[in-house]
Design a protein around this motif. Structure first.
Motif, short mmCIF file in Angstrom:
data_model
loop_
_atom_site.label_atom_id
_atom_site.label_comp_id
_atom_site.label_asym_id
_atom_site.label_seq_id
_atom_site.Cartn_x
_atom_site.Cartn_y
_atom_site.Cartn_z
N GLU A 1 0.83 -1.21 0.00
CA GLU A 1 0.00 0.00 0.00
C GLU A 1 0.87 1.26 0.00
OE1 GLU A 1 -3.49 2.13 2.70
OE2 GLU A 1 -2.85 0.09 3.14
N ALA A 2 1.91 1.27 0.82
CA ALA A 2 2.78 2.44 0.88
C ALA A 2 3.56 2.61 -0.42
CB ALA A 2 3.74 2.30 2.06
N THR B 1 13.00 6.91 -9.59
CA THR B 1 11.98 6.68 -8.57
C THR B 1 11.84 5.21 -8.15
OG1 THR B 1 10.29 6.54 -10.32
CG2 THR B 1 10.63 8.69 -9.28
N GLY C 1 2.60 1.94 -3.31
CA GLY C 1 1.73 2.47 -4.35
C GLY C 1 1.73 3.99 -4.39
N GLU C 2 2.22 4.62 -3.33
CA GLU C 2 2.23 6.08 -3.26
C GLU C 2 3.63 6.67 -3.31
OE1 GLU C 2 0.09 7.20 0.22
OE2 GLU C 2 -1.77 6.20 -0.40
N GLY C 3 4.66 5.84 -3.28
CA GLY C 3 6.04 6.33 -3.30
C GLY C 3 6.98 5.27 -2.79
N ASN C 4 8.22 5.66 -2.55
CA ASN C 4 9.23 4.70 -2.09
C ASN C 4 8.93 4.23 -0.68
OD1 ASN C 4 11.21 6.98 -3.73
ND2 ASN C 4 11.08 4.87 -4.46
N ASP D 1 8.62 5.09 4.75
CA ASP D 1 8.08 5.65 3.53
C ASP D 1 8.21 7.17 3.57
OD1 ASP D 1 6.09 6.35 5.31
OD2 ASP D 1 4.44 5.46 4.18
N ARG D 2 7.68 7.82 2.53
CA ARG D 2 7.73 9.28 2.40
C ARG D 2 9.14 9.85 2.63
NH1 ARG D 2 2.01 11.25 5.28
NH2 ARG D 2 0.67 9.79 4.12
N ASP E 1 12.35 1.89 -6.09
CA ASP E 1 12.73 1.63 -4.70
C ASP E 1 14.20 1.20 -4.61
OD1 ASP E 1 10.23 2.23 -3.67
OD2 ASP E 1 9.53 0.16 -3.71
#
Length: 428
Positions: free
Chosen positions: A298-299, A340, A301-304, A319-320, A342
């Motif tokens: 889930e995390a 971008t 899906g919004e960024g690293n 995250d973030r 990971d």
């Protein structure tokens, strides 16, 4: 060295898959075919998995692909001696005529994969025929090259994917309607079957389909780099102009993409967390592995995002990331899709800048495919497991076509071919 021959060998003329006389276990000389197989050398979890495979059967292929001795030279000599002995004893025997081998993997969860095992002409990356998508570690290439030189063999195929026009796939399906050379089920629940395609007309249909196509290295970047090194060392034309591969048409049989995790041997979780304070958002997750991986997905899906483990039963979700950290650590001269990733952020920002862990030092970092094994080893040795979320296959292909390689060990395509079902001796 015949430079003219090498120039010919690297001319861009599409995928050239050639029949070969496979080297296979005699089922009457081993406990079972399943008992002599192994995952690819880089997937075997050491030392526990290695010991388990060695104990499974005295002739397990792991004794060739991961020989155990006190020095690299002794390990390679041991593998060569073992191979010679097994050939002399009839444990391994060469098939009577050259063939392309249809290889099937099937699982009760619905996974079905079929492909072709053959020897592929080795071509330089500049030819655009075989596309790598990950960087390699020089010491691993040197290790694999020394083993291949000593044994004079390709002991396990690497995994390539392509998208054909269907002709080769039709040959595969026709072969799979007949009686297989072997059929076995390994302890991971996968069924394996192998057929030989020897008919010249069928081989020609496969070769016509492959001409003009390119392939993506799904698994085996170090072995492909090894093929390139060894081809450059030997006169051409010759057996080193080709390397053993499994080629899968993913238009018909899509692969699964999984992550490869990191084990930071001498970095305790507490120190890893202290170093990222203020650079990532950190949340403690007191949940089992499946729920932690769901939170990671889930995390991601919004960024690293990354999961850290090793200091108990829970996990830490990172995250973030701080944009300023990424701006000063991630190279700006690559496509955004690469910047971008990971794996890019992990290697450029966390490993190189924050934790200062060399990515190519096996004493400091390990690369493990199995999630549970990574977490357990981190807990046992007081290190940090860094769990990754897998990259989408289309991202991998797009970057590879642009000639952009991802950080090493960024992806794990599967299912991977079992090692030990068919080998290639270069002198037959």
């Amino acid at each position: 060295m015949n430079s003219a021959g090498h120039s010919e060998a690297t001319a861009p003329r599409g995928l050239e898959l050639t029949p070969f006389r496979g080297l296979r276990y005699d089922p009457d000389r081993v406990g079972s075919i399943a008992a002599v197989t192994s995952p690819p050398y880089d997937v075997v979890v050491r030392p526990d998995g290695l010991h388990h495979l060695q104990d499974a059967d005295p002739h397990n292929i792991v004794r060739l692909i991961l020989p155990q001795a006190t020095t690299p030279a002794a390990r390679n000599e041991q593998a060569a001696d073992t191979l010679r002995r097994w050939l002399a004893e009839g444990v391994l025997a060469v098939d009577p005529e050259p063939a392309l081998y249809v290889y099937e993997q099937r699982h009760a969860d619905g996974m079905l994969q079929r492909g072709l095992i053959g020897t592929l002409r080795v071509s330089e990356p500049s030819a655009g025929v075989v596309l790598p998508h990950e960087d390699v570690m020089p010491h691993v290439v040197a290790d694999r090259a020394a083993l291949m030189r000593a044994t004079h063999a390709n002991l396990e195929p690497l995994l390539l994917t392509y998208r054909g026009d269907g002709t080769a796939a039709e040959v595969v399906e026709r072969a799979a309607e007949g009686a297989p050379l072997l059929s076995t089920t390994t302890e991971d629940g996968f069924g394996h079957r192998l057929w030989a395609v020897t008919d010249p007309g069928e081989v020609a249909r496969v070769q016509h389909d492959l001409a003009g196509h390119q392939a993506l290295i799904a698994d085996g970047h170090h072995r492909w780099a090894t093929y390139l090194r060894l081809r450059a060392e030997h006169a051409s034309p010759g057996p080193w102009d080709h390397g053993l591969v499994l080629l899968v048409d993913t238009a018909r049989y899509p692969l699964r993409v999984r992550a490869i995790h990191r084990l930071l041997h001498d970095l305790p979780v507490a120190r890893a967390l202290a170093a990222v304070e203020g650079l990532f958002r950190v949340r403690r997750l007191a949940v089992p592995v499946p729920e932690a991986l769901d939170a990671l997905a889930e995390a991601a899906g919004e960024g690293n995002a990354f999961l850290l483990a090793g200091d108990g039963d829970g996990f830490h979700l990172l995250d973030r990331p701080d944009p300023a950290l990424l701006e000063r650590t991630v190279p700006a001269d690559r496509p955004e899709a690469w910047r971008t990733l990971d794996a890019t952020v992990l290697h450029a920002a966390l490993l190189a800048h924050v934790w200062r862990v060399p990515e190519d030092d096996p004493a400091r970092i390990g690369y493990i495919h199995d999630t549970a094994a990574t977490v357990e080893k981190a807990r046992q040795e007081g290190g940090t497991a860094v769990l990754m979320h897998p990259v989408r296959e289309e991202v991998v292909r797009d970057l590879a076509r642009q000639g952009v390689t991802m950080p090493r060990k960024s992806t794990s395509f599967g299912p991977k071919p079992a090692s030990g079902l068919v080998l290639r001796a270069l002198d037959v």
